[in-house]
Design a protein around this motif. Structure first.
Motif, PDB file in Angstrom:
ATOM      1  N   GLU A   6      17.777  -7.432  -6.953  1.00 56.75           N
ATOM      2  CA  GLU A   6      17.936  -7.672  -8.382  1.00 56.75           C
ATOM      3  C   GLU A   6      17.239  -6.572  -9.174  1.00 56.75           C
ATOM      4  OE1 GLU A   6      17.127 -12.247  -7.209  1.00 56.75           O
ATOM      5  OE2 GLU A   6      15.967 -10.418  -6.878  1.00 56.75           O
ATOM      6  N   SER A   7      17.745  -6.354 -10.369  1.00 58.13           N
ATOM      7  CA  SER A   7      17.114  -5.427 -11.294  1.00 58.13           C
ATOM      8  C   SER A   7      17.482  -5.831 -12.713  1.00 58.13           C
ATOM      9  CB  SER A   7      17.545  -3.985 -11.016  1.00 58.13           C
ATOM     10  OG  SER A   7      18.949  -3.860 -11.159  1.00 58.13           O
ATOM     11  N   GLY A   8      16.736  -5.304 -13.668  1.00 54.96           N
ATOM     12  CA  GLY A   8      17.075  -5.504 -15.068  1.00 54.96           C
ATOM     13  C   GLY A   8      16.193  -6.463 -15.831  1.00 54.96           C
ATOM     14  N   GLY A   9      15.247  -7.092 -15.169  1.00 57.60           N
ATOM     15  CA  GLY A   9      14.349  -7.986 -15.887  1.00 57.60           C
ATOM     16  C   GLY A   9      13.367  -7.216 -16.746  1.00 57.60           C
ATOM     17  N   GLY A  10      12.593  -7.945 -17.529  1.00 52.24           N
ATOM     18  CA  GLY A  10      11.601  -7.295 -18.369  1.00 52.24           C
ATOM     19  C   GLY A  10      11.161  -8.180 -19.507  1.00 52.24           C
ATOM     20  N   LEU A  11      10.503  -7.560 -20.459  1.00 54.09           N
ATOM     21  CA  LEU A  11       9.986  -8.248 -21.652  1.00 54.09           C
ATOM     22  C   LEU A  11      10.871  -7.906 -22.838  1.00 54.09           C
ATOM     23  CD1 LEU A  11       7.757  -9.810 -23.198  1.00 54.09           C
ATOM     24  CD2 LEU A  11       6.525  -7.626 -23.391  1.00 54.09           C
ATOM     25  N   VAL A  12      11.274  -8.939 -23.560  1.00 46.48           N
ATOM     26  CA  VAL A  12      12.130  -8.724 -24.714  1.00 46.48           C
ATOM     27  C   VAL A  12      11.747  -9.711 -25.802  1.00 46.48           C
ATOM     28  CG1 VAL A  12      13.920 -10.311 -23.869  1.00 46.48           C
ATOM     29  CG2 VAL A  12      14.551  -8.442 -25.418  1.00 46.48           C
ATOM     30  N   GLN A  13      11.973  -9.335 -27.044  1.00 49.91           N
ATOM     31  CA  GLN A  13      11.707 -10.252 -28.150  1.00 49.91           C
ATOM     32  C   GLN A  13      12.812 -11.293 -28.265  1.00 49.91           C
ATOM     33  OE1 GLN A  13      11.087  -7.901 -31.766  1.00 49.91           O
ATOM     34  NE2 GLN A  13       8.940  -8.519 -31.716  1.00 49.91           N
ATOM     35  N   GLY A  14      12.469 -12.426 -28.812  1.00 46.61           N
ATOM     36  CA  GLY A  14      13.475 -13.450 -29.039  1.00 46.61           C
ATOM     37  C   GLY A  14      14.636 -12.896 -29.853  1.00 46.61           C
ATOM     38  N   GLY A  15      15.856 -13.270 -29.451  1.00 46.54           N
ATOM     39  CA  GLY A  15      17.056 -12.759 -30.092  1.00 46.54           C
ATOM     40  C   GLY A  15      17.597 -11.501 -29.438  1.00 46.54           C
ATOM     41  N   GLY A  16      16.822 -10.933 -28.539  1.00 44.80           N
ATOM     42  CA  GLY A  16      17.235  -9.711 -27.860  1.00 44.80           C
ATOM     43  C   GLY A  16      18.143  -9.972 -26.673  1.00 44.80           C
ATOM     44  N   SER A  17      18.436  -8.896 -25.948  1.00 43.95           N
ATOM     45  CA  SER A  17      19.365  -8.971 -24.815  1.00 43.95           C
ATOM     46  C   SER A  17      18.787  -8.267 -23.603  1.00 43.95           C
ATOM     47  CB  SER A  17      20.700  -8.304 -25.176  1.00 43.95           C
ATOM     48  OG  SER A  17      21.339  -8.955 -26.257  1.00 43.95           O
ATOM     49  N   LEU A  18      19.210  -8.750 -22.453  1.00 44.36           N
ATOM     50  CA  LEU A  18      18.913  -8.100 -21.172  1.00 44.36           C
ATOM     51  C   LEU A  18      20.124  -8.242 -20.272  1.00 44.36           C
ATOM     52  CD1 LEU A  18      15.280  -9.280 -20.269  1.00 44.36           C
ATOM     53  CD2 LEU A  18      15.973  -6.948 -20.828  1.00 44.36           C
ATOM     54  N   ARG A  19      20.264  -7.319 -19.345  1.00 39.45           N
ATOM     55  CA  ARG A  19      21.333  -7.411 -18.357  1.00 39.45           C
ATOM     56  C   ARG A  19      20.720  -7.325 -16.961  1.00 39.45           C
ATOM     57  NH1 ARG A  19      25.857  -3.219 -16.350  1.00 39.45           N
ATOM     58  NH2 ARG A  19      27.628  -4.627 -16.054  1.00 39.45           N
ATOM     59  N   LEU A  20      20.937  -8.357 -16.186  1.00 36.91           N
ATOM     60  CA  LEU A  20      20.468  -8.385 -14.815  1.00 36.91           C
ATOM     61  C   LEU A  20      21.582  -7.953 -13.871  1.00 36.91           C
ATOM     62  CD1 LEU A  20      18.562 -11.803 -14.735  1.00 36.91           C
ATOM     63  CD2 LEU A  20      17.742  -9.572 -15.480  1.00 36.91           C
ATOM     64  N   SER A  21      21.198  -7.264 -12.794  1.00 37.45           N
ATOM     65  CA  SER A  21      22.146  -6.867 -11.763  1.00 37.45           C
ATOM     66  C   SER A  21      21.659  -7.368 -10.417  1.00 37.45           C
ATOM     67  CB  SER A  21      22.276  -5.347 -11.709  1.00 37.45           C
ATOM     68  OG  SER A  21      22.779  -4.831 -12.915  1.00 37.45           O
ATOM     69  N   CYS A  22      22.605  -7.679  -9.554  1.00 34.78           N
ATOM     70  CA  CYS A  22      22.281  -8.119  -8.198  1.00 34.78           C
ATOM     71  C   CYS A  22      23.246  -7.425  -7.246  1.00 34.78           C
ATOM     72  CB  CYS A  22      22.412  -9.623  -8.070  1.00 34.78           C
ATOM     73  SG  CYS A  22      22.273 -10.230  -6.363  1.00 34.78           S
ATOM     74  N   ALA A  23      22.712  -6.562  -6.417  1.00 36.48           N
ATOM     75  CA  ALA A  23      23.541  -5.811  -5.472  1.00 36.48           C
ATOM     76  C   ALA A  23      23.301  -6.340  -4.067  1.00 36.48           C
ATOM     77  CB  ALA A  23      23.205  -4.329  -5.545  1.00 36.48           C
ATOM     78  N   ALA A  24      24.375  -6.712  -3.408  1.00 35.48           N
ATOM     79  CA  ALA A  24      24.297  -7.205  -2.029  1.00 35.48           C
ATOM     80  C   ALA A  24      24.621  -6.076  -1.070  1.00 35.48           C
ATOM     81  CB  ALA A  24      25.272  -8.358  -1.834  1.00 35.48           C
ATOM     82  N   SER A  25      23.816  -5.960  -0.033  1.00 33.95           N
ATOM     83  CA  SER A  25      24.061  -4.914   0.953  1.00 33.95           C
ATOM     84  C   SER A  25      23.831  -5.450   2.360  1.00 33.95           C
ATOM     85  CB  SER A  25      23.141  -3.715   0.695  1.00 33.95           C
ATOM     86  OG  SER A  25      21.793  -4.092   0.851  1.00 33.95           O
ATOM     87  N   GLY A  26      24.352  -4.718   3.326  1.00 39.55           N
ATOM     88  CA  GLY A  26      24.229  -5.143   4.709  1.00 39.55           C
ATOM     89  C   GLY A  26      25.501  -5.811   5.193  1.00 39.55           C
ATOM     90  N   SER A  27      25.403  -6.428   6.343  1.00 38.26           N
ATOM     91  CA  SER A  27      26.557  -7.076   6.959  1.00 38.26           C
ATOM     92  C   SER A  27      26.730  -8.460   6.338  1.00 38.26           C
ATOM     93  CB  SER A  27      26.345  -7.189   8.464  1.00 38.26           C
ATOM     94  OG  SER A  27      27.458  -7.819   9.066  1.00 38.26           O
ATOM     95  N   ILE A  28      27.206  -8.459   5.116  1.00 35.39           N
ATOM     96  CA  ILE A  28      27.176  -9.685   4.332  1.00 35.39           C
ATOM     97  C   ILE A  28      28.425 -10.538   4.497  1.00 35.39           C
ATOM     98  CG2 ILE A  28      28.180  -8.774   2.191  1.00 35.39           C
ATOM     99  CD1 ILE A  28      25.769 -10.307   0.805  1.00 35.39           C
TER     100      ILE A  28
END
Length: 119
Positions: A6-28
């Motif tokens: 996962e990536s994309g987390g963090g600190l943001v003010q109320g009303g703001g936006s964030l985008r999280l990503s989740c990349a799967a790898s390996g023999s999934i």
């Protein structure tokens, strides 16, 4: 070895936006469902949103209209666009994947990414 990163987390003010990503790898294998869960301190882990390989989505009532889940099947990656964030969205967010290899179902979790929304 299967990994969900996962990536994309963090600190943001109320009303703001964030985008999280989740990349799967390996023999999934074949990913039939990807989802985002969250867990705030002292609370149980809860489903935020999920998406099937066909693009069918499901959202928790608390995030409907604010969050959007999407996925890129070719990249085995899921995204969570979070808009109009509220302090109550503060939590550790975890990516989840349900896969099939042959006839066997597997479930995988990411390590989590922290989202903190200030008031």
């Amino acid at each position: 070895q299967v990994q969900l990163v996962e990536s994309g987390g963090g600190l943001v003010q109320g009303g703001g936006s964030l985008r999280l990503s989740c990349a799967a790898s390996g023999s999934i294998g074949s990913i039939i469902l990807m989802g985002w869960y969250r867990q705030a301190p002292g609370k149980q882990r809860e489903l935020v949103a999920s998406i099937t390989s066909a693009g069918i989505t499901n959202y928790a009532d608390s995030v409907k209209g604010r969050f959007t889940i999407s996925r890129d099947n070719a990249k085995n990656t899921a995204y969570l666009q979070m808009n109009s964030l509220k302090p109550e969205d503060t939590a550790a967010y975890y990516c989840n994947a349900i896969t099939f290899k042959g006839l066997t179902q597997y479930e995988y979790w990411g390590q989590g990414t922290q989202v903190t929304v200030s008031s």
